[in-house]
Design an enzyme around this catalytic site. Structure first.
Site, PDB file in Angstrom:
ATOM      1  N   ASP A  75      72.813  46.151  19.009  1.00 56.82           N
ATOM      2  CA  ASP A  75      74.126  45.527  19.178  1.00 56.82           C
ATOM      3  C   ASP A  75      74.981  46.510  19.954  1.00 56.82           C
ATOM      4  OD1 ASP A  75      73.787  43.096  17.781  1.00 56.82           O
ATOM      5  OD2 ASP A  75      74.211  44.051  15.864  1.00 56.82           O
ATOM      6  N   CYS A  80      71.035  45.321  14.641  1.00 56.22           N
ATOM      7  CA  CYS A  80      71.066  44.187  13.726  1.00 56.22           C
ATOM      8  C   CYS A  80      70.237  44.532  12.491  1.00 56.22           C
ATOM      9  CB  CYS A  80      70.492  42.954  14.419  1.00 56.22           C
ATOM     10  SG  CYS A  80      70.276  41.547  13.312  1.00 56.22           S
TER      11      CYS A  80
END
Length: 137
Positions: free
Chosen positions: A61, A54
């Protein structure tokens, strides 16, 4: 039992290192010749080990990514694709942008008849994301 006071200040200045998009190894992508031009096949390359981070928090992620394509003259060399995808590991990039960028860079490398990149991003905070990017020559 009374209310317990917890000091959360230790979390205020935590920031994980994030690389910018220049860390993505686009130039590592290699091709091999497709020996049956004019005879269409659909190739599907799935991976459930894709990670980026992120851009705000640096938290990871995770995504299941499937690259499917119909080759024209070239195939993607798998080792180069593994290195390319792994180079996203610490890059701060939005999920939608990562998906689109993968499509555009692999298309530029192999110039297929058509390609689709489907990314199913793991939920965080109860929300998951499915991103599909497509190309047709």
């Amino acid at each position: 039992m009374g209310k317990v006071e917890v000091d959360h200040s230790k979390y205020q200045n935590i920031r994980f290192d994030i690389q910018d998009e220049s860390a993505i190894m686009t130039d590592i992508l290699e091709t091999i010749p497709y020996e049956y031009p004019g005879k269409d096949v659909e190739i599907e390359i799935p991976t459930n080990e894709f990670t980026s981070v992120c851009p705000w928090s640096g938290l990871p992620d995770f995504a299941d990514i499937t690259i499917s394509f119909v080759p024209n003259q070239n195939l993607i060399e798998m080792k180069s694709l593994k290195y390319y995808l792994t180079s996203y590991r610490n890059v701060g990039i939005y999920q939608e942008h990562a998906t689109r960028r993968i499509l555009e860079e692999v298309v530029a490398a192999i110039k297929p008849k058509r390609m689709k990149v489907k990314a199913l991003w793991n939920p965080r905070g109860g929300l998951g994301t499915k991103v599909v990017a497509e190309y047709t020559a």
